[in-house]
Design a protein around this motif. Structure first.
Motif, PDB file in Angstrom:
ATOM      1  N   GLN A 161       0.835  -1.188   0.000  1.00 16.44           N
ATOM      2  CA  GLN A 161       0.000   0.000   0.000  1.00 16.44           C
ATOM      3  C   GLN A 161       0.881   1.254   0.000  1.00 16.44           C
ATOM      4  OE1 GLN A 161      -3.291   0.053  -0.314  1.00 16.44           O
ATOM      5  NE2 GLN A 161      -3.354  -2.185  -0.382  1.00 16.44           N
ATOM      6  N   PRO A 162       1.319   1.707  -1.182  1.00 16.90           N
ATOM      7  CA  PRO A 162       2.122   2.950  -1.250  1.00 16.90           C
ATOM      8  C   PRO A 162       1.283   4.142  -0.777  1.00 16.90           C
ATOM      9  CG  PRO A 162       2.224   1.703  -3.308  1.00 16.90           C
ATOM     10  CD  PRO A 162       1.125   1.090  -2.499  1.00 16.90           C
ATOM     11  N   ASN A 163       1.959   5.230  -0.442  1.00 13.37           N
ATOM     12  CA  ASN A 163       1.271   6.425   0.018  1.00 13.37           C
ATOM     13  C   ASN A 163       1.923   7.675  -0.580  1.00 13.37           C
ATOM     14  OD1 ASN A 163       3.551   7.063   1.910  1.00 13.37           O
ATOM     15  ND2 ASN A 163       2.818   5.160   2.859  1.00 13.37           N
ATOM     16  N   ASN A 164       1.421   8.831  -0.191  1.00 18.06           N
ATOM     17  CA  ASN A 164       1.883  10.088  -0.790  1.00 18.06           C
ATOM     18  C   ASN A 164       3.332  10.446  -0.455  1.00 18.06           C
ATOM     19  OD1 ASN A 164      -0.583  10.561  -2.050  1.00 18.06           O
ATOM     20  ND2 ASN A 164      -1.414  11.681  -0.289  1.00 18.06           N
ATOM     21  N   TRP A 165       3.930   9.747   0.496  1.00 14.10           N
ATOM     22  CA  TRP A 165       5.320  10.023   0.849  1.00 14.10           C
ATOM     23  C   TRP A 165       6.267   9.711  -0.309  1.00 14.10           C
ATOM     24  CZ3 TRP A 165       6.780  12.923   4.720  1.00 14.10           C
ATOM     25  CH2 TRP A 165       5.993  13.012   5.856  1.00 14.10           C
ATOM     26  N   ILE A 166       5.798   8.988  -1.307  1.00 16.82           N
ATOM     27  CA  ILE A 166       6.687   8.642  -2.423  1.00 16.82           C
ATOM     28  C   ILE A 166       7.209   9.887  -3.146  1.00 16.82           C
ATOM     29  CG2 ILE A 166       5.598   6.393  -2.794  1.00 16.82           C
ATOM     30  CD1 ILE A 166       4.057   7.583  -5.113  1.00 16.82           C
ATOM     31  N   PHE A 167       6.487  11.011  -3.053  1.00 14.33           N
ATOM     32  CA  PHE A 167       6.919  12.236  -3.723  1.00 14.33           C
ATOM     33  C   PHE A 167       8.128  12.878  -3.048  1.00 14.33           C
ATOM     34  CE2 PHE A 167       2.329  11.876  -4.709  1.00 14.33           C
ATOM     35  CZ  PHE A 167       2.435  11.777  -6.091  1.00 14.33           C
ATOM     36  N   LEU A 168       8.511  12.336  -1.892  1.00 20.18           N
ATOM     37  CA  LEU A 168       9.675  12.852  -1.181  1.00 20.18           C
ATOM     38  C   LEU A 168      10.963  12.143  -1.622  1.00 20.18           C
ATOM     39  CD1 LEU A 168       9.810  15.033   1.064  1.00 20.18           C
ATOM     40  CD2 LEU A 168      10.018  13.184   2.722  1.00 20.18           C
ATOM     41  N   THR A 169      10.860  11.229  -2.570  1.00 18.99           N
ATOM     42  CA  THR A 169      12.001  10.423  -2.989  1.00 18.99           C
ATOM     43  C   THR A 169      13.219  11.236  -3.436  1.00 18.99           C
ATOM     44  OG1 THR A 169      10.522   8.610  -3.632  1.00 18.99           O
ATOM     45  CG2 THR A 169      12.757   8.576  -4.529  1.00 18.99           C
ATOM     46  N   PRO A 170      13.063  12.294  -4.261  1.00 23.30           N
ATOM     47  CA  PRO A 170      14.243  13.068  -4.666  1.00 23.30           C
ATOM     48  C   PRO A 170      15.042  13.616  -3.489  1.00 23.30           C
ATOM     49  CG  PRO A 170      12.373  13.635  -6.051  1.00 23.30           C
ATOM     50  CD  PRO A 170      11.839  12.772  -4.950  1.00 23.30           C
ATOM     51  N   LEU A 171      14.354  14.053  -2.429  1.00 27.96           N
ATOM     52  CA  LEU A 171      15.051  14.557  -1.245  1.00 27.96           C
ATOM     53  C   LEU A 171      15.828  13.448  -0.563  1.00 27.96           C
ATOM     54  CD1 LEU A 171      15.658  16.730   0.860  1.00 27.96           C
ATOM     55  CD2 LEU A 171      13.513  16.113   2.011  1.00 27.96           C
TER      56      LEU A 171
END
Length: 285
Positions: A161-171
């Motif tokens: 169950q992925p979540n919106n935190w995936i958008f923090l990957t570049p950081l």
């Protein structure tokens, strides 16, 4: 007349020795950005140019490592994966660890590997460590894409169950790149004088993998040892990877404060030490 002639001379570029440890000359690196891109292209093209499988090695190595970890640590040793599918759990850790370990070991050997070119022509020496970090970022991108394919497959099956935190990957990747480069710069400065470190670095990096939650979740560590493993700045980054993409474990934005601060401090210290050693490293390499 000679003084007037000297005053009229306008030089486009002046090369002079650094008199201060804190004179990092970051603007000079920007001036040589074309050379940086040239080195990145060279590394990406030449590494697999004379191999049979070529860029397929980007996929083969992590797949074989993932299968090995799944069999040995997942099936034989029965290590916990916090309920996540074993294959994608280990691939998440391996993808991050490959980038970190490759950058660290390569930057640590930058003086010895490039002594020939360093002794012949001048350019900002920090160009070479930056080249390593950026060129390995492309390799990481290929392996990360493969991880995403497996993650999407398990998501369609309803196992993660992925979540919106995936958008923090570049950081997260940026923090890991800074940490690996900072530690690598310090080690590279030490290896110019202490040759034994060249033999120990690879072994030490392998041992450090077991102090990092690559093959196990940090939640499996006993409570009274949690403070000890949290001293490792990479722990929060691996916890993020599993939490954001697999939906297992625990993660909060506050846990990134320590690795972020550590990354800044280790990079600044590493650049200062690197700039000091580069003045005389040709005498010891």
């Amino acid at each position: 007349m000679e003084q007037e002639a000297l005053q009229e001379d306008h030089w486009d570029h002046v090369i002079e020795s650094r008199n201060s440890l804190f004179d990092l000359r970051l603007r000079e690196i920007w001036h040589y950005r074309d050379l940086l891109f040239l080195f990145v292209r060279r590394d990406f093209v030449t590494v697999y140019k004379q191999t049979i499988l070529g860029p397929l090695w980007f996929f083969i190595q992590p797949i074989l490592t993932t299968i090995t970890f799944t069999v040995i640590f997942g099936n034989v040793a029965q290590l916990s994966t916090d309920g996540a599918p074993k294959l994608v759990f280990y691939m998440a850790g391996i993808t991050l660890w490959n980038y970190f370990s490759t950058c660290l070991t390569s930057v640590a050997g930058v003086f010895n590997a490039n002594a020939g070119i360093f002794g012949k022509v001048y350019f900002p020496r920090l160009i070479m460590p930056l080249t390593i970090v950026i060129s390995n970022l492309m390799k990481f991108g290929v392996q990360f894409l493969m991880f995403l394919i497996f993650a999407i497959y398990y998501y369609c099956l309803g196992n993660i169950q992925p979540n919106n935190w995936i958008f923090l990957t570049p950081l997260i990747v940026f923090i890991m790149a800074i940490i690996s480069m900072g530690i690598g710069l310090i080690l590279s400065s030490m290896t110019t004088k202490y040759k034994d470190l060249n033999m120990l670095i690879g072994f030490a990096v392998q041992l450090f993998m077991y102090a990092t939650p690559v093959i196990y979740p940090s939640s499996s560590i006993p409570e009274n040892y949690q403070w000890l493993i949290r001293l490792n700045p990479l722990v929060a980054l691996f916890d993020y990877m599993r939490y954001a993409y697999l939906g297992v474990g625990n993660f909060s934005f506050s846990t990134l404060l320590y690795p972020s601060g550590f990354a800044i401090v280790i990079l600044v210290f590493g650049v200062i030490v690197f700039n000091k050693v580069q003045k005389s490293f040709m005498d010891t390499v």
